[in-house]
Design a protein around this motif. Structure first.
Motif, PDB file in Angstrom:
ATOM      1  N   SER A  77     -11.850  -1.847  21.306  1.00  0.00           N
ATOM      2  CA  SER A  77     -11.141  -2.582  20.256  1.00  0.00           C
ATOM      3  C   SER A  77     -10.751  -3.994  20.685  1.00  0.00           C
ATOM      4  O   SER A  77     -10.147  -4.718  19.910  1.00  0.00           O
ATOM      5  CB  SER A  77      -9.876  -1.834  19.841  1.00  0.00           C
ATOM      6  OG  SER A  77      -8.878  -1.964  20.837  1.00  0.00           O
ATOM      7  N   ALA A 116     -11.074   0.715  11.328  1.00  0.00           N
ATOM      8  CA  ALA A 116     -11.619  -0.574  10.886  1.00  0.00           C
ATOM      9  C   ALA A 116     -11.686  -1.559  12.052  1.00  0.00           C
ATOM     10  O   ALA A 116     -12.679  -2.276  12.214  1.00  0.00           O
ATOM     11  CB  ALA A 116     -10.772  -1.139   9.741  1.00  0.00           C
ATOM     12  N   THR A 117     -10.636  -1.587  12.872  1.00  0.00           N
ATOM     13  CA  THR A 117     -10.632  -2.474  14.041  1.00  0.00           C
ATOM     14  C   THR A 117     -11.741  -2.100  15.009  1.00  0.00           C
ATOM     15  O   THR A 117     -12.470  -2.966  15.510  1.00  0.00           O
ATOM     16  CB  THR A 117      -9.265  -2.412  14.752  1.00  0.00           C
ATOM     17  OG1 THR A 117      -8.262  -2.869  13.846  1.00  0.00           O
ATOM     18  CG2 THR A 117      -9.246  -3.263  16.005  1.00  0.00           C
ATOM     19  N   ALA A 119     -14.531  -0.500  14.322  1.00  0.00           N
ATOM     20  CA  ALA A 119     -15.816  -0.820  13.704  1.00  0.00           C
ATOM     21  C   ALA A 119     -16.132  -2.306  13.834  1.00  0.00           C
ATOM     22  O   ALA A 119     -17.283  -2.685  14.078  1.00  0.00           O
ATOM     23  CB  ALA A 119     -15.808  -0.402  12.237  1.00  0.00           C
ATOM     24  N   GLU A 120     -15.107  -3.130  13.718  1.00  0.00           N
ATOM     25  CA  GLU A 120     -15.307  -4.581  13.800  1.00  0.00           C
ATOM     26  C   GLU A 120     -15.631  -5.033  15.219  1.00  0.00           C
ATOM     27  O   GLU A 120     -16.433  -5.942  15.423  1.00  0.00           O
ATOM     28  CB  GLU A 120     -14.055  -5.294  13.295  1.00  0.00           C
ATOM     29  CG  GLU A 120     -14.140  -6.804  13.339  1.00  0.00           C
ATOM     30  CD  GLU A 120     -12.854  -7.473  12.866  1.00  0.00           C
ATOM     31  OE1 GLU A 120     -12.724  -8.689  13.104  1.00  0.00           O
ATOM     32  OE2 GLU A 120     -11.988  -6.795  12.299  1.00  0.00           O
ATOM     33  N   HIS A 121     -15.027  -4.415  16.220  1.00  0.00           N
ATOM     34  CA  HIS A 121     -15.123  -4.918  17.589  1.00  0.00           C
ATOM     35  C   HIS A 121     -16.030  -4.109  18.514  1.00  0.00           C
ATOM     36  O   HIS A 121     -16.316  -4.553  19.631  1.00  0.00           O
ATOM     37  CB  HIS A 121     -13.723  -5.006  18.207  1.00  0.00           C
ATOM     38  CG  HIS A 121     -12.870  -6.020  17.526  1.00  0.00           C
ATOM     39  ND1 HIS A 121     -12.938  -7.351  17.823  1.00  0.00           N
ATOM     40  CD2 HIS A 121     -11.965  -5.895  16.528  1.00  0.00           C
ATOM     41  CE1 HIS A 121     -12.103  -8.015  17.048  1.00  0.00           C
ATOM     42  NE2 HIS A 121     -11.500  -7.152  16.254  1.00  0.00           N
ATOM     43  N   SER A 123     -19.190  -3.553  18.551  1.00  0.00           N
ATOM     44  CA  SER A 123     -20.492  -4.141  18.883  1.00  0.00           C
ATOM     45  C   SER A 123     -20.432  -5.076  20.093  1.00  0.00           C
ATOM     46  O   SER A 123     -21.442  -5.265  20.779  1.00  0.00           O
ATOM     47  CB  SER A 123     -21.066  -4.888  17.673  1.00  0.00           C
ATOM     48  OG  SER A 123     -20.219  -5.967  17.321  1.00  0.00           O
TER      49      SER A 123
END
Length: 148
Positions: A77, A116-117, A119-121, A123
């Motif tokens: 994250s 959500a956090t 999923a965003e980070h 990658s």
């Protein structure tokens, strides 16, 4: 007995001899009364190497009671949320219901915002791990040179 290991170690970024660790954990021990001792459980913090498989049926630690966990608050994250996961190999599967019960009682489930956090980070996690390893290894090397 419970043995806690961090791989690689913090702050020195060293990896123990996993075969020797496995063999030491698998050694049959006796109690003072001469009966077989309870087998140890290895609790493995693999936050620094979450993509490495230690627990599969053919992996190094497959023959020991091993529970692994990864903190999701550092690399996955980017430090933006508290999260993580815990799993065990087939030998330690009997411990997982107790871990699940504990997490349920503590209400430690991930929230929609945490998902959500992540999923965003997620990658960029591998790059953050590589950068942290490089920076930490450089720091340790510097300290080893400067301090006796």
């Amino acid at each position: 007995p419970y043995i806690i290991a961090e791989i690689p170690t913090n702050p020195r970024v060293e990896v123990p001899d996993l075969e020797a660790l496995r063999d030491a954990l698998a050694k049959q021990r006796q109690t003072k009364a001469g009966t077989p001792a309870v087998l140890p459980v290895l609790i493995l913090d693999q936050t620094f190497c979450p993509n490495f498989h230690f627990l599969g049926d053919k992996d190094t630690l497959s023959s020991t009671n091993t529970i692994a966990y990864v903190s999701g608050s550092k690399f996955p994250s980017g430090g933006l949320c508290t999260s993580g996961y815990c799993t065990g190999n087939s030998n330690a599967s009997g411990y997982l219901p107790d871990i699940h019960r504990h997490l349920t009682l503590c209400d430690n489930g991930a929230t929609a915002g945490q998902f959500a956090t992540l999923a965003e980070h997620l990658s960029s996690m591998n790059q953050r791990i590589a950068d942290a390893y490089t920076n930490t290894r450089a720091f340790v090397t510097h300290i080893e040179k400067v301090l006796p």
